[in-house]
Design a protein around this motif. Structure first.
Motif, PDB file in Angstrom:
ATOM      1  N   THR A 105      -1.330  94.860  16.008  1.00  0.00           N
ATOM      2  CA  THR A 105      -0.993  93.438  16.092  1.00  0.00           C
ATOM      3  C   THR A 105      -2.217  92.612  16.469  1.00  0.00           C
ATOM      4  O   THR A 105      -3.152  93.121  17.098  1.00  0.00           O
ATOM      5  N   ASN A 106      -2.203  91.376  16.045  1.00  0.00           N
ATOM      6  CA  ASN A 106      -3.188  90.433  16.561  1.00  0.00           C
ATOM      7  C   ASN A 106      -2.568  89.043  16.606  1.00  0.00           C
ATOM      8  O   ASN A 106      -1.595  88.762  15.889  1.00  0.00           O
ATOM      9  N   TYR A 107      -3.141  88.225  17.492  1.00  0.00           N
ATOM     10  CA  TYR A 107      -2.551  86.930  17.802  1.00  0.00           C
ATOM     11  C   TYR A 107      -3.609  85.845  17.833  1.00  0.00           C
ATOM     12  O   TYR A 107      -4.762  86.090  18.173  1.00  0.00           O
ATOM     13  N   ALA A 108      -3.158  84.642  17.539  1.00  0.00           N
ATOM     14  CA  ALA A 108      -4.003  83.482  17.780  1.00  0.00           C
ATOM     15  C   ALA A 108      -4.144  83.305  19.286  1.00  0.00           C
ATOM     16  O   ALA A 108      -3.261  83.708  20.057  1.00  0.00           O
ATOM     17  N   ASP A 109      -5.238  82.706  19.709  1.00  0.00           N
ATOM     18  CA  ASP A 109      -5.442  82.479  21.143  1.00  0.00           C
ATOM     19  C   ASP A 109      -4.290  81.693  21.754  1.00  0.00           C
ATOM     20  O   ASP A 109      -3.879  81.942  22.891  1.00  0.00           O
ATOM     21  N   SER A 110      -3.742  80.767  20.991  1.00  0.00           N
ATOM     22  CA  SER A 110      -2.656  79.924  21.498  1.00  0.00           C
ATOM     23  C   SER A 110      -1.369  80.716  21.726  1.00  0.00           C
ATOM     24  O   SER A 110      -0.469  80.262  22.440  1.00  0.00           O
ATOM     25  N   ALA A 111      -1.273  81.883  21.087  1.00  0.00           N
ATOM     26  CA  ALA A 111      -0.050  82.691  21.175  1.00  0.00           C
ATOM     27  C   ALA A 111      -0.177  83.852  22.171  1.00  0.00           C
ATOM     28  O   ALA A 111       0.842  84.387  22.628  1.00  0.00           O
ATOM     29  N   LYS A 112      -1.386  84.232  22.491  1.00  0.00           N
ATOM     30  CA  LYS A 112      -1.591  85.390  23.365  1.00  0.00           C
ATOM     31  C   LYS A 112      -0.932  85.182  24.724  1.00  0.00           C
ATOM     32  O   LYS A 112      -1.074  84.134  25.341  1.00  0.00           O
ATOM     33  N   GLY A 113      -0.200  86.206  25.149  1.00  0.00           N
ATOM     34  CA  GLY A 113       0.451  86.152  26.449  1.00  0.00           C
ATOM     35  C   GLY A 113       1.802  85.477  26.438  1.00  0.00           C
ATOM     36  O   GLY A 113       2.547  85.570  27.419  1.00  0.00           O
ATOM     37  N   ARG A 114       2.121  84.772  25.347  1.00  0.00           N
ATOM     38  CA  ARG A 114       3.415  84.077  25.273  1.00  0.00           C
ATOM     39  C   ARG A 114       4.275  84.560  24.115  1.00  0.00           C
ATOM     40  O   ARG A 114       5.500  84.585  24.219  1.00  0.00           O
ATOM     41  N   PHE A 115       3.647  84.919  23.021  1.00  0.00           N
ATOM     42  CA  PHE A 115       4.378  85.347  21.824  1.00  0.00           C
ATOM     43  C   PHE A 115       4.192  86.842  21.611  1.00  0.00           C
ATOM     44  O   PHE A 115       3.131  87.396  21.902  1.00  0.00           O
ATOM     45  N   THR A 116       5.228  87.480  21.076  1.00  0.00           N
ATOM     46  CA  THR A 116       5.152  88.895  20.751  1.00  0.00           C
ATOM     47  C   THR A 116       5.725  89.117  19.363  1.00  0.00           C
ATOM     48  O   THR A 116       6.862  88.728  19.087  1.00  0.00           O
ATOM     49  N   ILE A 117       4.927  89.735  18.502  1.00  0.00           N
ATOM     50  CA  ILE A 117       5.406  90.090  17.174  1.00  0.00           C
ATOM     51  C   ILE A 117       5.829  91.555  17.191  1.00  0.00           C
ATOM     52  O   ILE A 117       5.160  92.392  17.791  1.00  0.00           O
ATOM     53  N   SER A 118       6.936  91.838  16.544  1.00  0.00           N
ATOM     54  CA  SER A 118       7.437  93.220  16.515  1.00  0.00           C
ATOM     55  C   SER A 118       8.220  93.417  15.231  1.00  0.00           C
ATOM     56  O   SER A 118       8.445  92.476  14.473  1.00  0.00           O
ATOM     57  N   ASP A 158      11.509  95.839  13.232  1.00  0.00           N
ATOM     58  CA  ASP A 158      12.591  96.814  13.237  1.00  0.00           C
ATOM     59  C   ASP A 158      12.604  97.442  11.855  1.00  0.00           C
ATOM     60  O   ASP A 158      13.063  96.835  10.886  1.00  0.00           O
ATOM     61  N   ASN A 159      12.079  98.638  11.752  1.00  0.00           N
ATOM     62  CA  ASN A 159      11.944  99.282  10.451  1.00  0.00           C
ATOM     63  C   ASN A 159      13.295  99.516   9.787  1.00  0.00           C
ATOM     64  O   ASN A 159      13.435  99.391   8.568  1.00  0.00           O
ATOM     65  N   ALA A 160      14.292  99.852  10.585  1.00  0.00           N
ATOM     66  CA  ALA A 160      15.609 100.134  10.025  1.00  0.00           C
ATOM     67  C   ALA A 160      16.226  98.897   9.386  1.00  0.00           C
ATOM     68  O   ALA A 160      17.000  99.001   8.429  1.00  0.00           O
ATOM     69  N   LYS A 161      15.870  97.718   9.905  1.00  0.00           N
ATOM     70  CA  LYS A 161      16.431  96.477   9.390  1.00  0.00           C
ATOM     71  C   LYS A 161      15.473  95.741   8.465  1.00  0.00           C
ATOM     72  O   LYS A 161      15.785  94.653   7.984  1.00  0.00           O
ATOM     73  N   ASN A 162      14.292  96.329   8.241  1.00  0.00           N
ATOM     74  CA  ASN A 162      13.290  95.662   7.400  1.00  0.00           C
ATOM     75  C   ASN A 162      13.035  94.231   7.869  1.00  0.00           C
ATOM     76  O   ASN A 162      12.945  93.296   7.056  1.00  0.00           O
ATOM     77  N   THR A 163      12.923  94.084   9.164  1.00  0.00           N
ATOM     78  CA  THR A 163      12.804  92.755   9.751  1.00  0.00           C
ATOM     79  C   THR A 163      11.641  92.719  10.732  1.00  0.00           C
ATOM     80  O   THR A 163      11.400  93.689  11.462  1.00  0.00           O
ATOM     81  N   VAL A 164      10.955  91.604  10.721  1.00  0.00           N
ATOM     82  CA  VAL A 164       9.886  91.352  11.684  1.00  0.00           C
ATOM     83  C   VAL A 164      10.316  90.183  12.563  1.00  0.00           C
ATOM     84  O   VAL A 164      10.937  89.235  12.071  1.00  0.00           O
ATOM     85  N   TYR A 165       9.970  90.256  13.840  1.00  0.00           N
ATOM     86  CA  TYR A 165      10.384  89.238  14.788  1.00  0.00           C
ATOM     87  C   TYR A 165       9.165  88.572  15.434  1.00  0.00           C
ATOM     88  O   TYR A 165       8.097  89.182  15.532  1.00  0.00           O
ATOM     89  N   LEU A 166       9.392  87.358  15.876  1.00  0.00           N
ATOM     90  CA  LEU A 166       8.406  86.682  16.713  1.00  0.00           C
ATOM     91  C   LEU A 166       9.144  86.167  17.937  1.00  0.00           C
ATOM     92  O   LEU A 166       9.921  85.207  17.839  1.00  0.00           O
ATOM     93  N   GLN A 167       8.925  86.828  19.056  1.00  0.00           N
ATOM     94  CA  GLN A 167       9.513  86.395  20.322  1.00  0.00           C
ATOM     95  C   GLN A 167       8.561  85.386  20.953  1.00  0.00           C
ATOM     96  O   GLN A 167       7.393  85.704  21.197  1.00  0.00           O
ATOM     97  N   MET A 168       9.075  84.194  21.193  1.00  0.00           N
ATOM     98  CA  MET A 168       8.244  83.125  21.728  1.00  0.00           C
ATOM     99  C   MET A 168       8.779  82.714  23.091  1.00  0.00           C
ATOM    100  O   MET A 168       9.934  82.290  23.211  1.00  0.00           O
ATOM    101  N   ASN A 169       7.955  82.872  24.095  1.00  0.00           N
ATOM    102  CA  ASN A 169       8.328  82.521  25.467  1.00  0.00           C
ATOM    103  C   ASN A 169       7.431  81.401  25.975  1.00  0.00           C
ATOM    104  O   ASN A 169       6.374  81.127  25.401  1.00  0.00           O
ATOM    105  N   SER A 170       7.848  80.782  27.065  1.00  0.00           N
ATOM    106  CA  SER A 170       7.062  79.716  27.692  1.00  0.00           C
ATOM    107  C   SER A 170       6.637  78.675  26.668  1.00  0.00           C
ATOM    108  O   SER A 170       5.464  78.275  26.601  1.00  0.00           O
ATOM    109  N   LEU A 171       7.572  78.247  25.874  1.00  0.00           N
ATOM    110  CA  LEU A 171       7.252  77.324  24.790  1.00  0.00           C
ATOM    111  C   LEU A 171       6.802  75.966  25.310  1.00  0.00           C
ATOM    112  O   LEU A 171       7.277  75.485  26.347  1.00  0.00           O
ATOM    113  N   LYS A 172       5.883  75.376  24.575  1.00  0.00           N
ATOM    114  CA  LYS A 172       5.299  74.092  24.925  1.00  0.00           C
ATOM    115  C   LYS A 172       5.575  73.084  23.806  1.00  0.00           C
ATOM    116  O   LYS A 172       5.771  73.483  22.650  1.00  0.00           O
TER     117      LYS A 172
END
Length: 115
Positions: free
Chosen positions: A57-70, A72-86
């Motif tokens: 994985t890699n992130y933009a500086d603005s996303a580091k520490g707040r966003f997580t990309i992950s 689910d292979n079984a669902k063929n889905t990619v997620y972006l968990q975004m916390n501490s939104l501004k």
């Protein structure tokens, strides 16, 4: 034709969280990488996060520490968990899937961070 479909956008207060989902037709292992970009009002689209078929994985500086990309292979889905939104995270978020030299884009999902 590959289809990329995002979901999960919405209105959230500053400091809140959202999880975006991205489903691409076919196995996500068939893509070299999948990722997220965003376009804020009046600005150009910018990179947010990326995950390779190998799980790197890699992130933009603005996303580091707040966003997580992950993924689910079984669902063929990619997620972006975004916390501490501004408020400056307000944008249309686009998912993309890369296969060889071709990148497929979704239609985008709106994220608005406002009180």
């Amino acid at each position: 034709q590959v289809q990329v479909v995002e979901s999960g956008g919405g209105l959230v207060q500053p400091g809140g969280s959202l999880r975006l989902s991205c489903a691409a037709s076919g196995s996500i292992f068939s893509f070299n990488a999948m990722g997220w970009s965003r376009r804020a009002p009046g600005k150009q689209r910018e990179f947010v996060a990326r995950i390779t078929s190998g799980g790197s994985t890699n992130y933009a500086d603005s996303a580091k520490g707040r966003f997580t990309i992950s993924r689910d292979n079984a669902k063929n889905t990619v997620y972006l968990q975004m916390n501490s939104l501004k408020p400056e995270d307000t944008a249309v978020y686009y998912c993309n899937a890369q296969r060889a030299v071709t990148t497929y884009w979704g239609q985008g999902t709106q994220v608005t961070v406002s009180s």
